[in-house]
Motif scaffolding. Structure first.
Motif, mmCIF file in Angstrom:
data_model
loop_
_atom_site.group_PDB
_atom_site.id
_atom_site.type_symbol
_atom_site.label_atom_id
_atom_site.label_comp_id
_atom_site.label_asym_id
_atom_site.label_seq_id
_atom_site.Cartn_x
_atom_site.Cartn_y
_atom_site.Cartn_z
ATOM 1 N N THR A 129 -7.162 1.088 3.245
ATOM 2 C CA THR A 129 -6.723 1.478 1.906
ATOM 3 C C THR A 129 -7.113 2.916 1.573
ATOM 4 O O THR A 129 -6.415 3.577 0.826
ATOM 5 C CB THR A 129 -7.335 0.554 0.833
ATOM 6 N N THR A 140 -2.616 -5.423 -5.243
ATOM 7 C CA THR A 140 -2.189 -4.028 -5.265
ATOM 8 C C THR A 140 -1.569 -3.746 -6.623
ATOM 9 O O THR A 140 -0.567 -4.373 -6.953
ATOM 10 C CB THR A 140 -1.139 -3.765 -4.168
ATOM 11 N N GLN A 177 -5.757 -9.121 -1.552
ATOM 12 C CA GLN A 177 -5.022 -7.894 -1.233
ATOM 13 C C GLN A 177 -4.305 -7.335 -2.458
ATOM 14 O O GLN A 177 -3.306 -6.636 -2.333
ATOM 15 C CB GLN A 177 -3.986 -8.157 -0.129
ATOM 16 N N VAL A 224 0.842 -1.201 0.000
ATOM 17 C CA VAL A 224 0.000 0.000 0.000
ATOM 18 C C VAL A 224 0.876 1.250 0.000
ATOM 19 O O VAL A 224 0.614 2.218 -0.705
ATOM 20 C CB VAL A 224 -0.950 -0.016 1.226
#
Lengths: 136, 431, 1017
Positions: free
Chosen positions: C536, C153, C151, C75
């Motif tokens: 997020t 990304t 997850q 992130v």
């Protein structure tokens, strides 16, 4: 009692358990809508006062979750949380509140399933116990 | 508008009545209180006189911190030539402060306030008595039939033991000892499983509503049990039941008895003044040391000085405020110690009505000044050369243990003990 | 994901650095560089970054959850203004010269508009296609439109052209369109074309990782013939709670619970038929898998673990291996299975030689895990061609100088890290990544723009709250279940709420603009967004608040999607009620929020390196090359450290003195202040502001690097060392090897390994480098006419060319005797050691050897200053006595104290390449830290209300960052929390007896307000 819908306060640490709860969402794993989650940075932040306050105000259960032991984002917070919750559990029991109404669970960011299952199990258990003895 | 006016009026009436009730208008500006106040002694500025006079003369309330800072230890009142009841003055002002949303700074994340509040819940059925000696008949709230005459009140000790587990104080031991000692005198008191917090802290923190709730629940239960005599060991609890309950809720209809006092009047075997092994100087009951403790070697040996099997133990005794100044129980603990074999009481410089404050009260506003007071008190105790400092108040013990703590560990050296726990260990068990 | 769509088109003016590969190594390099101010283009072939580490269940030896520690980094990389994530992309050309490369990148079309996709996954649910999911190692399925993992990304869906029905004929022909119909944002567009991007880059980092070898060709192991034979990676996915079986260990053939398991090591590794090298990580990861499997499936009673040499060389690995043996009950069998066939009762039969009897044996098990060779990632040859670099014969990228420069490829300006240059575990990969970053950074020159962080807008904390509530529909994702409109109406009636509305997509760009305007127009001083997860999206909304002049800490989120609509979709009414509660809680918390300001601390832009061994020298060089001031302190009168004891070096055979000389020359050519014969006497201060006292001077520095190395343990009282002159240590023998002198014909030199290492008492771990030292020495001795025997317990030649060295030694005639773990060698003699007695577990008999020289391989111990320094700097030491790193996996170069770093043998024993990699890696970290003349401290820390502090020290005892500090002045003792050290966990606040500590942004009032309002009637 069949219609009893427990009201549960959940504490989740930002790094593991809250992420695990998000994963349960991303994976669309269904669990009962009885919990209201309070995000904290670390399970070590949760103090006995917060938990007893929740019971005092009318919670039927309190669920605390953090990173697995040795996985704490900060290294040490959950070890202190464990001790703290152990103490709180004793206080809760002495107050005549069934100890099963306070649950500490270690849930990692990859354990969406565990989060959902834990909540399911916890809600079921609280339903078995019925309304909090302080609210009956 | 209407509402606000009536609120202001109610407030004015309350202020007027508290001035009257606490004799605040009698303050003659002598300043003894300010000089006596432990807060001032510890290095901060706190003038009860000024607070009183401001309210009386120009109607100014104490500031947000001033209203919570007082320890209600009562030393100022003890010395006040006009007997102005400052502790009550400030605690009544706290009630108005609470209405204004001015809250005290709680300690321990508010845990004790939460514990107190939750005990006001009428459905509460507690589970805190699993440690009671087997012989004790413990009855739940649903099991009261009016036949229970002698009741022993435990109080918060079981909760404190959990929170302060690291201090290893065995506060439940106080009550275990009290019960055993009472039993040794031939009593068989019953314990009420669902007894509530006595409300002491709520009352003195200005939360009169909570106090009344707690007191009401307790009285209801005492009534249902048929209590004739209520035995209380905790000095705060004793004072609250004996004085505050009648003041706030009227005639109790039962007697409130302080355990130490009862034991001094009815010594159990092993504490008999005529004990046959006792060949030491026999002190006069209650006259161990002259009042206000001049303190230089005023120690009196008794009992086990002749008991070769027991090493003489030197102890000192701290008069807690609720036991001493508030309840006037000074002699009885000393008498008990005098009757204990192998124990020498070494008095501190300031004792009885002049005893210093333990530095903290009501689980609010604990800080470095508190610690300073505690360190000084501990130092006084050390100066006597005694290995153990006794007190009747377990909250004092907690606060002192905290002062002994550094980096999460209680340092050794001077130990503290509850007088009942100590007496039981020294006395009854050996017989 | 709309916040920062991947950059497309025009190259940005400053020359950037191209990082190829988005695994943990690539991410680490990108983050270090981004923080140091360089522009980074991170190109990842697959649709999401995360790489192999994202697939792992746990990391060892702590069994830390892998994704828990990785995903915050992903992130961070996604949101970093200096990093452009180019996923689903490949590098197609690299032209130009170092410092001035032009790279071409092909961004493959996802057929999903990256800007519009909100990652809700509705499309994947309707996709009729089902193909094996690569991320699940084929164990689970995915659609033709997918994200590899939850997850992912960036969280942008991708249509896989190979499998999408619309591309069945190779070109687009609309036959399905279900996903496009379902997409609430109409983000799917089958007409989107591939895109070619040109980038100006100064240097390149290759972090392409590894693939797992398919063991199918090894026919005797029957992979592919039986469903219950898995590869290590497949088993890892099975163990993963988020994996295809939800973490349950089952027999894939029938879904039943296995009761027995066989682990087979070195499948395709250390095997000249396939891959001759050691894959370096398998021995211990299998131990971890056993421990985790036992935990997830208690029905497993038997673990048969077949291995060749147990290579548990890292910190805590040896203890971990013992834990597997003693606690999980793993049966370690030193034998490689000959075959796997069908056994009785649906079981698999593993045939092997029983090492205790030398007879054939077999065992029937339910499940077999083959730990297959880690091979260079599939695109390596093609990428090597594109980049113009060489590939080694082992298939991995070639290092120009494997010994003296562990990250340089054969083309200048192109660096390698992680598994691109051979198998590696996570800490070694991230250390290398940082090292590659440091080297790559040197080419950027002045083209750096560290992210400037100005002061935050502040609001009056006492102002009457005016809360704005924005409730998101997230298309159908929330509003399909939760009545978002009703929630917004409910919010509008809450006390303190001045404005409430609902939005279709709260995260979209236009809504951000709208929110900004509303904040200003309605004079909002608190904002609550009820939408997805703060994990997020909080940064995005905070940014919007900041832009609108609102302090970002006056913002809160209610998670009504991930933790509400998505998990209560079958009970919409309750979900709506819950959403109202969550909004109410957030609004009440918001009322109690306080504006926070980040504190700017000026820093000293210089570094102090402690220790002038090879690590310290390299580190000082790499820091100085970034234009920063460096001071190097060595306690001895000369530089060089342990390297001074070495003669020649493996694998190049180069003289140690040459390497050292070259490094010292380089050091001296740079403006580096070197103080020899000096030690530090006292240290004070914190990150950016350390004050260091030496014997005769005081220094100020921004960072401290511990490169204090180690010392060889003296084998006193062991194996005749005190008694016989011809029993010597490896370093003594290294001196004998100096020069070129021949040995007497047939002179027998016996090496004894693990003298004082891997022992119950004293040093329990492996010293990591000794096996290779003895192999090198034995080989050299044999070359010079001697005979050599190595008495060992396991040969641990795990480094990139270590296995070749082992093979060479055997080829040259070095003998090997494997002794028992718990039986010492008996050294006998008269004046001189003459014979050795030992039980040979290979021959299963006692053997007696005559010897001329006995060389004891002794472990490296922490240098004698370690304990003192540890105390002075408050850096904890491990049970092995070496400095403890910040995190055993992801923080090998940092300590728990910000601004203090460590490298080389100060952490634990290491060989030269690993030490050098760490040294350069630290330089990158220091470069990032000192990139600006200040650091901003996180505002949400804890602080002590001085008047309430009684200095009991509870917090001091709790905090392992040493943020609370006991202090004293004329008024007495008190504690102060150093904001520079506090990480904001709040544990101290909940334990402070007097509640003197306030955890900012998570205060008691804020937490209590949420509880209170929830139950208010």
């Amino acid at each position: 009692m069949a219609d009893f819908e427990p009201r549960i306060v959940a504490f989740a640490c930002n790094w593991c358990s809250y992420a695990g709860a998000d994963l349960a969402g991303v994976s669309r794993l269904q669990y009962p809508p009885n919990i209201r989650t309070i995000r904290v940075m670390c399970s070590g932040r949760v103090s006995p006062g917060h938990i007893i306050r929740a019971f005092e105000h009318g919670a039927d259960g309190v669920f605390v979750s953090g990173c697995h032991i040795n996985d704490c984002h900060y290294g040490f917070g959950n070890r202190w949380a464990e001790k703290q919750i152990e103490k709180t559990l004793k206080l809760v029991e002495m107050l005549g509140i069934e100890p099963d109404r306070l649950k500490l669970e270690w849930i990692s960011a990859s354990e969406g399933e565990k989060f959902a299952t834990s909540i399911r199990t916890f809600v079921e258990r609280i339903k078995e116990l019925g309304r909090s003895p302080l609210q009956r | 508008m209407e509402e606000a006016r009536s609120k202001d009026e109610a407030r004015a009436a309350e202020v007027a009545s508290l001035i009257k009730d606490t004799r605040a208008y009698l303050c003659i500006d002598c300043s003894k209180c300010t000089g006596s106040c432990p807060i001032g002694k510890a290095g901060s500025v706190y003038s009860p006189r000024l607070l009183v006079q401001h309210l009386v003369l120009d109607g100014r309330d104490p500031s947000e911190t001033e209203v919570w800072r007082c320890l209600t230890c009562g030393l100022c009142r003890e010395r006040c030539p006009s007997d102005v009841d400052f502790p009550r003055f400030i605690s009544r002002l706290r009630a108005t402060a609470l209405i204004d949303g001015n809250l005290p700074q709680t300690t321990h994340g508010g845990t004790f306030q939460e514990l107190m509040r939750i005990q006001a819940n009428e459905r509460l059925r507690q589970n805190k008595m699993d440690w009671l000696p087997e012989w004790v008949n413990a009855r739940g709230a649903d099991d009261l039939d009016g036949s229970t005459e002698d009741v022993y009140f435990v109080g918060c000790a079981p909760y404190f033991d959990v929170v302060f587990a690291d201090f290893d104080l065995d506060l439940k031991g106080t009550h275990e000892a009290a019960l055993e000692l009472l039993k040794a005198t031939g009593l068989n008191p019953v314990v009420l499983r669902d007894e509530r917090c006595c409300g002491h802290d709520a009352l003195w923190s200005g939360d009169v509503e909570l106090f009344r709730k707690l007191a009401g629940r307790n009285l209801e239960m005492f009534k249902a049990a048929g209590v004739k005599r209520l035995f209380v060991s905790c000095p705060e609890g004793y004072h609250t039941f004996a004085h505050e309950y009648p003041a706030h809720l009227g005639e109790l209809g039962f007697e409130v008895i302080n355990t130490v006092k009862y034991l001094a009047d009815n010594p159990p075997p092993g504490f008999d003044m005529e004990g046959d092994t006792n060949t030491g100087t026999r002190p006069k009951a209650g006259g161990v040391v002259e009042a206000d403790g001049a303190g230089d070697g005023g120690a009196v040996t008794c009992g086990a000085a002749a008991d070769a099997s027991t090493r003489p133990e030197e102890v000192t005794y701290h008069d807690s405020c609720r036991m001493g100044r508030f309840s006037g129980i000074y002699d009885e603990p000393r008498k008990m110690l005098a009757m204990t074999r192998g124990v020498t009481l070494k008095e501190m410089e300031f004792t009885r009505a002049q005893a210093p404050c333990c530095g903290s009260n009501l689980w609010i506003n604990c800080d470095s000044l508190s610690k300073k007071m505690q360190m000084e008190l501990l130092e006084e105790a050390r100066k006597t050369g005694a290995g153990v400092m006794l007190t009747a108040c377990d909250k004092c013990r907690i606060h002192l243990a905290c002062a002994l703590m550094q980096n999460g560990h209680v340092s050794d050296g001077l130990k503290t003990d509850n007088i009942l726990r100590f007496l039981y260990r020294k006395g009854v068990r050996k017989t | 994901m709309t916040a920062k769509a991947a950059t497309t088109g025009k190259p940005t003016p400053p020359r950037g650095i191209l990082v190829i590969g988005g695994g943990v190594a690539g991410i680490q390099a990108a983050l270090d560089l981004g923080k140091a101010g360089a522009k980074v283009y991170l190109v990842e072939r697959t649709p999401s970054v995360g790489g192999r580490m994202a697939q792992l269940d746990k990391t060892l030896p702590t069994n830390d959850c892998s994704i828990c520690i990785l995903s915050p980094l992903l992130v961070e990389a996604l949101r970093h203004p200096n990093i452009d994530l180019l996923t689903y992309a490949e590098v197609t050309a690299l032209e130009g010269t170092p410092g001035n490369f032009k790279a071409r990148v092909l961004k493959r079309s996802r057929f999903v508009n990256e800007h519009d996709c909100i990652g809700c996954g509705v499309c994947a649910r309707v996709c009729p296609v089902s193909v094996p999911n690569e991320f699940e190692a084929g164990m689970g399925d995915r659609g033709a439109i997918y994200v590899p993992m939850a997850q992912a990304t960036p969280l942008i869906y991708t249509i896989d052209k190979e499998n999408c029905l619309n591309f069945a004929g190779g070109t687009y022909e609309p036959v399905c369109g279900k996903c496009a119909e379902a997409c609430p944002k109409k983000a799917i567009d089958f007409e989107i074309e591939n895109e070619e991007i040109e980038l100006d880059v100064a240097s390149v980092i290759v972090a392409t990782g590894f693939d797992e070898m398919n063991p199918r060709p090894i026919r005797n192991l029957s992979y592919g013939d039986h469903k219950d034979i898995l590869t290590g990676l497949e088993f890892e996915r099975m163990l993963n709670a988020a994996g295809p079986t939800g973490g349950r260990v089952v027999k894939p053939s029938d879904g039943s619970a296995p009761t027995s398991l066989a682990i087979v090591q070195c499948v395709g590794s250390r095997d000249e038929r396939y891959h001759s090298y050691c894959s370096r990580v398998c021995c211990v990861y299998s131990v971890k898998q056993c421990i985790v499997a036992k935990d997830h499936q208690p029905a497993i009673k038997d673990f048969h673990y077949f291995y060749r040499d147990m290579r548990a060389y890292g910190r805590g690995f040896e203890e971990f291996y013992h834990r597997g043996r003693d606690e999980t009950g793993v049966n370690f069998i030193k034998s490689s299975p000959a075959s796997i066939t069908t056994g009785s009762n649906d079981k698999l039969r593993v045939r092997y030689e029983d090492p205790a009897t030398a007879r054939p044996a077999s065992v029937d098990v339910d499940l077999v895990v083959l730990t297959c060779a880690m091979i260079a990632s599939a695109g390596t040859p093609e990428l090597a061609r594109v980049l113009g670099v060489d590939v080694e014969k082992d298939g991995y990228f070639k290092l120009k100088d494997p010994l003296g420069d562990p990250v340089a490829s054969t083309r200048e300006g192109v660096f390698l890290c992680g598994c691109a240059s051979g198998p590696k575990d996570i800490p070694d990969s991230v250390a290398q990544a940082s090292a590659a970053g440091a080297r790559a950074l040197a080419y950027v020159g002045e083209d750096k723009s560290p992210v400037e962080e100005g002061p935050l807008p502040m609001n009056d904390p006492e102002e009457e709250p005016r809360i704005g509530v924005f409730v998101c529909h997230c298309g159908h994702n929330i509003a399909g279940v939760v009545d978002s409109k009703a929630v917004a109406e409910f919010a509008a009636r809450l006390p303190g709420v001045a404005y409430a509305t609902d939005n279709l997509y709260t995260c979209s760009d236009d809504t951000q603009t709208k929110i900004e305007q509303i904040i200003k127009r309605k004079k909002l001083n608190r904002v609550v967004v009820a939408a997805c997860t703060p994990r997020t999206h909080e940064p995005l909304f905070r940014e919007t608040c900041t832009k609108a002049g609102l302090n970002p800490y006056l913002f809160d989120m209610a998670n009504i999607r991930d933790q509400c609509s998505w998990v209560h979709s079958d009970v919409p009414e309750e979900a709506t009620e819950k959403s109202k509660d969550l909004v109410r809680m957030a609004a009440f918390r918001a009322m109690n929020l306080k504006p926070l300001q980040r504190k700017r601390v000026e820093i000293d832009r210089s570094a102090l390196v402690l220790g002038g061994g090879i690590s310290g020298i390299q580190c000082a060089i790499d820091i100085a090359r970034q234009g920063l001031d460096v001071v190097l302190i060595e306690k001895e009168p000369a530089l060089g450290g342990l390297l001074r004891n070495l003669d020649h070096l493996f694998p190049s055979g180069a003289a140690a003195s040459d390497l050292l000389k070259a490094k010292i020359e380089e050091l001296e050519s740079l403006p580096i202040a070197v103080f020899k014969g000096q030690e530090i006497e006292a240290v004070d201060g914190f990150v950016g502001n350390f004050e260091v006292k030496l014997k005769d001077r005081e220094l100020k520095t921004g960072a401290i690097i511990l490169a204090t190395g180690g010392i060889a343990r003296e084998p006193k009282g062991r194996l005749g060392y005190d008694e016989f002159d011809n029993v010597i240590t490896s370093s003594d023998f290294e001196k004998t090897l100096g020069g070129t002198e021949k040995f007497n014909e047939g002179e027998h030199i016996v090496f004894i390994q693990c003298v004082g290492a891997r022992e119950e008492e004293g040093y329990t771990g492996c010293s990591r480098y000794c096996c290779q030292v003895s192999l090198k020495q034995a080989l050299e001795a044999v070359k010079r006419g001697a005979q050599a025997t190595i008495i060992h317990r396991d040969i641990r030649s795990f480094t990139r060319f270590g296995e070749d060295l082992y093979r060479d030694a055997r080829n040259a005639g070095v003998s090997f005797i494997r002794r028992k773990d718990d039986e010492d060698v008996d050294v006998r003699g008269n004046g001189r050691a003459e014979t050795l007695g030992v039980f040979d577990t290979t021959l299963l008999s006692d053997v007696e050897l005559e010897c001329d020289t006995v060389v004891l391989a002794v472990p490296l111990l922490p240098s004698d200053t370690t304990a003192r320094l540890g105390e002075m700097l408050r850096i904890p030491l491990g049970s092995d006595g070496f400095f403890l790193e910040k995190h055993i996996k992801l923080g090998p170069l940092e300590t728990n104290t910000e601004g203090i770093f460590l490298c080389g043998c100060a952490q634990y024993p290491k060989d030269i390449p690993d030490s050098l990699a760490q040294a350069s890696g630290v330089a990158a970290k220091v470069g990032a830290l000192l990139s600006k003349p200040y650091v901003n401290l996180e505002p949400a820390t804890a602080f002590v209300r001085r008047q309430l502090c009684r200095a009991c020290g509870t917090c001091v005892d709790i905090c392992e960052y040493h943020a609370p500090e006991l202090k004293q002045d004329e008024t007495g003792e008190y504690v102060e929390i150093n904001e520079a050290l506090c990480k904001g966990c709040g544990t101290c606040a909940s334990h402070c007896p007097t509640s003197a500590i306030v955890a900012k942004h998570y205060t008691d009032e804020q937490i209590e307000s949420m509880i209170d309002i929830l139950f208010e009637k």
